[in-house]
Design a protein around this motif. Structure first.
Motif, PDB file in Angstrom:
ATOM      1  N   ILE A  70     102.834 -12.713 -16.199  1.00 44.46           N
ATOM      2  CA  ILE A  70     103.534 -13.770 -15.454  1.00 44.46           C
ATOM      3  C   ILE A  70     102.576 -14.926 -15.186  1.00 44.46           C
ATOM      4  O   ILE A  70     102.902 -16.095 -15.372  1.00 44.46           O
ATOM      5  CB  ILE A  70     104.098 -13.198 -14.132  1.00 44.46           C
ATOM      6  CG1 ILE A  70     105.256 -12.227 -14.422  1.00 44.46           C
ATOM      7  CG2 ILE A  70     104.549 -14.329 -13.203  1.00 44.46           C
ATOM      8  CD1 ILE A  70     105.753 -11.466 -13.209  1.00 44.46           C
ATOM      9  N   ARG A  71     101.367 -14.586 -14.781  1.00 42.56           N
ATOM     10  CA  ARG A  71     100.436 -15.656 -14.391  1.00 42.56           C
ATOM     11  C   ARG A  71      99.921 -16.455 -15.580  1.00 42.56           C
ATOM     12  O   ARG A  71      99.669 -17.645 -15.475  1.00 42.56           O
ATOM     13  CB  ARG A  71      99.285 -15.070 -13.571  1.00 42.56           C
ATOM     14  CG  ARG A  71      99.795 -14.688 -12.189  1.00 42.56           C
ATOM     15  CD  ARG A  71      98.679 -14.481 -11.230  1.00 42.56           C
ATOM     16  NE  ARG A  71      98.092 -13.176 -11.375  1.00 42.56           N
ATOM     17  CZ  ARG A  71      97.269 -12.654 -10.478  1.00 42.56           C
ATOM     18  NH1 ARG A  71      96.939 -13.340  -9.415  1.00 42.56           N
ATOM     19  NH2 ARG A  71      96.787 -11.448 -10.634  1.00 42.56           N
ATOM     20  N   THR A  72      99.787 -15.775 -16.706  1.00 37.12           N
ATOM     21  CA  THR A  72      99.311 -16.525 -17.869  1.00 37.12           C
ATOM     22  C   THR A  72     100.462 -17.158 -18.634  1.00 37.12           C
ATOM     23  O   THR A  72     100.253 -18.114 -19.373  1.00 37.12           O
ATOM     24  CB  THR A  72      98.519 -15.614 -18.834  1.00 37.12           C
ATOM     25  OG1 THR A  72      99.373 -14.524 -19.225  1.00 37.12           O
ATOM     26  CG2 THR A  72      97.281 -15.066 -18.177  1.00 37.12           C
ATOM     27  N   VAL A  74     103.832 -18.099 -17.243  1.00 38.27           N
ATOM     28  CA  VAL A  74     104.772 -19.003 -16.565  1.00 38.27           C
ATOM     29  C   VAL A  74     104.125 -20.373 -16.388  1.00 38.27           C
ATOM     30  O   VAL A  74     103.019 -20.492 -15.866  1.00 38.27           O
ATOM     31  CB  VAL A  74     105.199 -18.413 -15.202  1.00 38.27           C
ATOM     32  CG1 VAL A  74     106.023 -19.433 -14.407  1.00 38.27           C
ATOM     33  CG2 VAL A  74     106.010 -17.144 -15.407  1.00 38.27           C
ATOM     34  N   ALA A  75     104.855 -21.393 -16.828  1.00 37.27           N
ATOM     35  CA  ALA A  75     104.312 -22.756 -16.751  1.00 37.27           C
ATOM     36  C   ALA A  75     104.709 -23.469 -15.458  1.00 37.27           C
ATOM     37  O   ALA A  75     104.124 -24.482 -15.120  1.00 37.27           O
ATOM     38  CB  ALA A  75     104.793 -23.566 -17.950  1.00 37.27           C
ATOM     39  N   SER A  76     105.714 -22.953 -14.766  1.00 39.49           N
ATOM     40  CA  SER A  76     106.227 -23.666 -13.588  1.00 39.49           C
ATOM     41  C   SER A  76     105.942 -22.900 -12.294  1.00 39.49           C
ATOM     42  O   SER A  76     106.656 -23.057 -11.310  1.00 39.49           O
ATOM     43  CB  SER A  76     107.732 -23.898 -13.744  1.00 39.49           C
ATOM     44  OG  SER A  76     108.388 -22.694 -14.112  1.00 39.49           O
ATOM     45  N   GLY A  77     104.914 -22.077 -12.305  1.00 41.10           N
ATOM     46  CA  GLY A  77     104.609 -21.280 -11.116  1.00 41.10           C
ATOM     47  C   GLY A  77     103.918 -22.074 -10.023  1.00 41.10           C
ATOM     48  O   GLY A  77     103.256 -23.085 -10.293  1.00 41.10           O
ATOM     49  N   ARG A  78     104.075 -21.621  -8.798  1.00 43.14           N
ATOM     50  CA  ARG A  78     103.401 -22.270  -7.664  1.00 43.14           C
ATOM     51  C   ARG A  78     101.896 -22.027  -7.751  1.00 43.14           C
ATOM     52  O   ARG A  78     101.462 -20.927  -8.060  1.00 43.14           O
ATOM     53  CB  ARG A  78     103.883 -21.660  -6.342  1.00 43.14           C
ATOM     54  CG  ARG A  78     105.280 -21.990  -5.968  1.00 43.14           C
ATOM     55  CD  ARG A  78     105.727 -21.127  -4.801  1.00 43.14           C
ATOM     56  NE  ARG A  78     104.773 -21.146  -3.692  1.00 43.14           N
ATOM     57  CZ  ARG A  78     104.748 -20.242  -2.717  1.00 43.14           C
ATOM     58  NH1 ARG A  78     105.596 -19.234  -2.737  1.00 43.14           N
ATOM     59  NH2 ARG A  78     103.882 -20.335  -1.746  1.00 43.14           N
ATOM     60  N   ASP A  80      99.969 -21.840  -5.269  1.00 46.09           N
ATOM     61  CA  ASP A  80      99.554 -20.985  -4.151  1.00 46.09           C
ATOM     62  C   ASP A  80     100.430 -19.735  -4.054  1.00 46.09           C
ATOM     63  O   ASP A  80     100.679 -19.227  -2.969  1.00 46.09           O
ATOM     64  CB  ASP A  80      99.617 -21.768  -2.836  1.00 46.09           C
ATOM     65  CG  ASP A  80     101.037 -22.220  -2.517  1.00 46.09           C
ATOM     66  OD1 ASP A  80     101.882 -22.210  -3.437  1.00 46.09           O
ATOM     67  OD2 ASP A  80     101.299 -22.566  -1.353  1.00 46.09           O
ATOM     68  N   ALA A  81     100.900 -19.247  -5.202  1.00 49.57           N
ATOM     69  CA  ALA A  81     101.784 -18.073  -5.170  1.00 49.57           C
ATOM     70  C   ALA A  81     101.046 -16.813  -4.741  1.00 49.57           C
ATOM     71  O   ALA A  81     101.638 -15.905  -4.162  1.00 49.57           O
ATOM     72  CB  ALA A  81     102.425 -17.867  -6.540  1.00 49.57           C
ATOM     73  N   PHE A  82      99.743 -16.755  -5.004  1.00 53.10           N
ATOM     74  CA  PHE A  82      98.985 -15.544  -4.696  1.00 53.10           C
ATOM     75  C   PHE A  82      97.762 -15.893  -3.863  1.00 53.10           C
ATOM     76  O   PHE A  82      97.212 -16.991  -3.970  1.00 53.10           O
ATOM     77  CB  PHE A  82      98.541 -14.846  -5.987  1.00 53.10           C
ATOM     78  CG  PHE A  82      99.677 -14.566  -6.933  1.00 53.10           C
ATOM     79  CD1 PHE A  82     100.559 -13.535  -6.702  1.00 53.10           C
ATOM     80  CD2 PHE A  82      99.877 -15.370  -8.047  1.00 53.10           C
ATOM     81  CE1 PHE A  82     101.612 -13.286  -7.552  1.00 53.10           C
ATOM     82  CE2 PHE A  82     100.934 -15.130  -8.912  1.00 53.10           C
ATOM     83  CZ  PHE A  82     101.800 -14.091  -8.670  1.00 53.10           C
ATOM     84  N   ALA A  83      97.348 -14.952  -3.054  1.00 48.37           N
ATOM     85  CA  ALA A  83      96.160 -15.175  -2.227  1.00 48.37           C
ATOM     86  C   ALA A  83      95.516 -13.829  -1.954  1.00 48.37           C
ATOM     87  O   ALA A  83      96.159 -12.780  -2.075  1.00 48.37           O
ATOM     88  CB  ALA A  83      96.542 -15.857  -0.919  1.00 48.37           C
TER      89      ALA A  83
ATOM     90  N   LEU B  95     101.676 -14.493  -1.819  1.00 47.07           N
ATOM     91  CA  LEU B  95     101.738 -13.033  -1.813  1.00 47.07           C
ATOM     92  C   LEU B  95     100.319 -12.489  -1.952  1.00 47.07           C
ATOM     93  O   LEU B  95      99.547 -12.971  -2.776  1.00 47.07           O
ATOM     94  CB  LEU B  95     102.609 -12.543  -2.971  1.00 47.07           C
ATOM     95  CG  LEU B  95     104.061 -13.051  -2.964  1.00 47.07           C
ATOM     96  CD1 LEU B  95     104.773 -12.628  -4.241  1.00 47.07           C
ATOM     97  CD2 LEU B  95     104.801 -12.522  -1.744  1.00 47.07           C
ATOM     98  N   LEU B 119     107.689 -17.152  -6.608  1.00 51.02           N
ATOM     99  CA  LEU B 119     106.529 -17.515  -7.428  1.00 51.02           C
ATOM    100  C   LEU B 119     106.619 -18.919  -8.009  1.00 51.02           C
ATOM    101  O   LEU B 119     105.616 -19.465  -8.464  1.00 51.02           O
ATOM    102  CB  LEU B 119     106.371 -16.516  -8.589  1.00 51.02           C
ATOM    103  CG  LEU B 119     106.362 -15.028  -8.216  1.00 51.02           C
ATOM    104  CD1 LEU B 119     106.171 -14.182  -9.463  1.00 51.02           C
ATOM    105  CD2 LEU B 119     105.268 -14.727  -7.207  1.00 51.02           C
ATOM    106  N   HIS B 127     109.845 -21.929 -16.566  1.00 50.46           N
ATOM    107  CA  HIS B 127     109.388 -22.387 -17.880  1.00 50.46           C
ATOM    108  C   HIS B 127     108.225 -21.512 -18.316  1.00 50.46           C
ATOM    109  O   HIS B 127     107.344 -21.211 -17.512  1.00 50.46           O
ATOM    110  CB  HIS B 127     108.893 -23.837 -17.812  1.00 50.46           C
ATOM    111  CG  HIS B 127     109.949 -24.815 -17.430  1.00 50.46           C
ATOM    112  ND1 HIS B 127     111.029 -25.094 -18.229  1.00 50.46           N
ATOM    113  CD2 HIS B 127     110.108 -25.578 -16.312  1.00 50.46           C
ATOM    114  CE1 HIS B 127     111.793 -25.988 -17.633  1.00 50.46           C
ATOM    115  NE2 HIS B 127     111.264 -26.287 -16.468  1.00 50.46           N
TER     116      HIS B 127
END
Lengths: 149, 308
Positions: A70-72, A74-78, A80-83, B95, B119, B127
């Motif tokens: 998902i992290r590598t 997804v192009a439209s991710g936030r 600050d989605a993870f911390a 998260l 997310l 996308h």
């Protein structure tokens, strides 16, 4: 997928993976006998194939991280989605009581003793004092305006 | 030049596994199984048709279960139309990431949630980074991978129930079943219309063909409950639930009218408070939740989960 050094009849070992950022991938393999290296170059479509499957050419050298795909991918991710998890605050340093101070605290009426004890402990922590003595108690009473305690 | 005949060993004559791509894929499945070993029941909520209230029912059932003290998680498998974070009132903060997984978001009543809407940037569609012009080739694989990671990489912990909100269509149900072969079952949501009946029938047919237990049907939008007087008036014609129930031998767990108060509560993530108010639609939802529990054989102790 395996690479064989024909001259040595040895399977070549995965050496390193390079990702130049243009969608291609280079995986380098080395012959353990003669040291000859060869690079496997993939085009963007071939690179995407292995990326989409969540696998690594040459095998995994480290375990997959959570949400790696998902992290590598997804192009439209936030951003600050993870911390990092919030660690519980470290427990305050313990404060010791001298024998004299304990004896003096014993003279405080019991129904306020707990509160008074807490005030002295907080005063000691605020001032970096490791042991509460009668002198510290005197200073606290003066500094905090608690002359009656 | 003298031709040389090389004596090259074949792939299978070399014992070393090479890139182990097959084993890497198998390891992904093992991670899913390990994570779900502590989850008692995994239930897919499906419809086959969009706009029938499947996500709202998922959110309401999760809230009901959490209010009854059950440890419940919600996995939003509708990656392109995610809504569970908002409907369940999850905060949009980061998260927590730990070495063994991502902490799910938590609802005010304690249900755990993982959804793509937690997310993504606000109002952004999903996308993927893909080679230009070839997105269609990879999107399905990447979405399946995302659902796998939602299952395997989230710190669900011990759960009594994990509800999976499936998108319209039948494809994601097949993927879910491949990832979770021991799926406890599916709950199908329909509206009364013939169009919905046909779409849901395809989903039920797929589930039956795969021998996934059909836990029940819920007929949503069975009339309209007036916001003022509370009376229920007609909305759609049709008897989809009854016909589907007969055809697939599956029980109808209940029916719900369109209730504007429920719609508003879901829009603002206030289902818990709405259920506390206890209106007639909330009571009917409670009956559906109990019927689902009965279909799952609920009441099994949490200890059974750990010892499974």
């Amino acid at each position: 997928m395996k690479f064989l050094c024909v001259e040595c009849d040895e399977q070549m070992h995965f050496e390193e993976r390079r990702i130049p950022g243009d969608g291609t991938l280079a995986a380098v393999f080395r012959c353990p006998a003669c040291g000859r290296m060869t690079a496997m170059l993939t085009n963007p479509m071939e690179t995407q194939l292995v990326t989409s499957l969540g696998v690594k050419v040459g095998g995994r050298t480290v375990p997959g991280a959570p949400f790696e795909g998902i992290r590598t991918g997804v192009a439209s991710g936030r951003e600050d989605a993870f911390a990092a998890p919030k660690e519980p605050a470290s427990p305050p340093a313990p404060v010791r009581w001298s024998v004299d101070a304990v004896e003096r605290l014993g003279h405080v009426p019991s129904f306020v003793r707990g509160m008074v004890k807490k005030i002295y402990i907080e005063y000691a922590r605020d001032h970096g004092i490791g042991e509460i003595t009668p002198a510290v108690m005197d200073r606290a009473r003066t500094d905090l305006g608690l002359e009656g305690m | 030049m003298i031709p040389v005949t090389l004596n090259i060993r074949t792939y299978h004559e070399i014992e070393n596994a090479g890139s182990d791509l097959g084993d890497q894929v198998a390891a992904q499945q093992t991670r899913v199984e390990a994570r779900l070993a502590l989850v008692h029941d995994v239930v897919g909520i499906m419809s086959g048709k969009g706009g029938v209230g499947k996500s709202l029912l998922t959110a309401a059932l999760a809230t009901l279960a959490a209010r009854r003290g059950r440890r419940v998680g919600v996995l939003d498998a509708d990656l392109n139309g995610p809504s569970m974070g908002r409907m369940l009132g999850c905060p949009r903060g980061p998260l927590a990431e730990r070495p063994d997984g991502i902490d799910p978001a938590s609802t005010p009543c304690g249900a755990l949630v993982m959804s793509m809407d937690l997310l993504l940037d606000a109002d952004m569609a999903l996308h993927w980074k893909e080679p230009d012009g070839a997105a269609f080739v990879w999107r399905g694989v990447q979405e399946r991978g995302a659902v796998r990671e939602f299952l395997a990489d989230v710190g669900w912990g011990e759960l009594d129930l994990l509800l999976v909100d499936l998108p319209p269509g039948v494809g994601r149900l097949a993927e879910l079943h491949e990832l979770v072969p021991e799926l406890s079952g599916v709950l199908a949501v329909t509206i009364p219309s013939a169009a919905s009946r046909d779409a849901v029938a395809r989903s039920l047919e797929l589930a039956a063909r795969r021998r996934i237990p059909l836990l029940g049907l819920v007929e949503n939008l069975r009339g309209y409950r007036c916001d003022g007087c509370g009376d229920v008036g007609a909305l759609f014609g049709g008897d989809a639930a009854e016909r589907l129930a007969r055809r697939f031998d599956v029980p109808v767990l209940g029916g719900l009218p369109f209730d504007p108060t429920l719609d508003r509560a879901a829009a603002y993530g206030e289902l818990d408070a709405w259920l506390s108010a206890g209106g007639p639609t909330a009571i009917e939802l409670g009956r559906i939740g109990e019927a689902l529990d009965a279909a799952l054989g609920a009441g099994r102790s949490a200890g059974e989960v750990a010892s499974r």
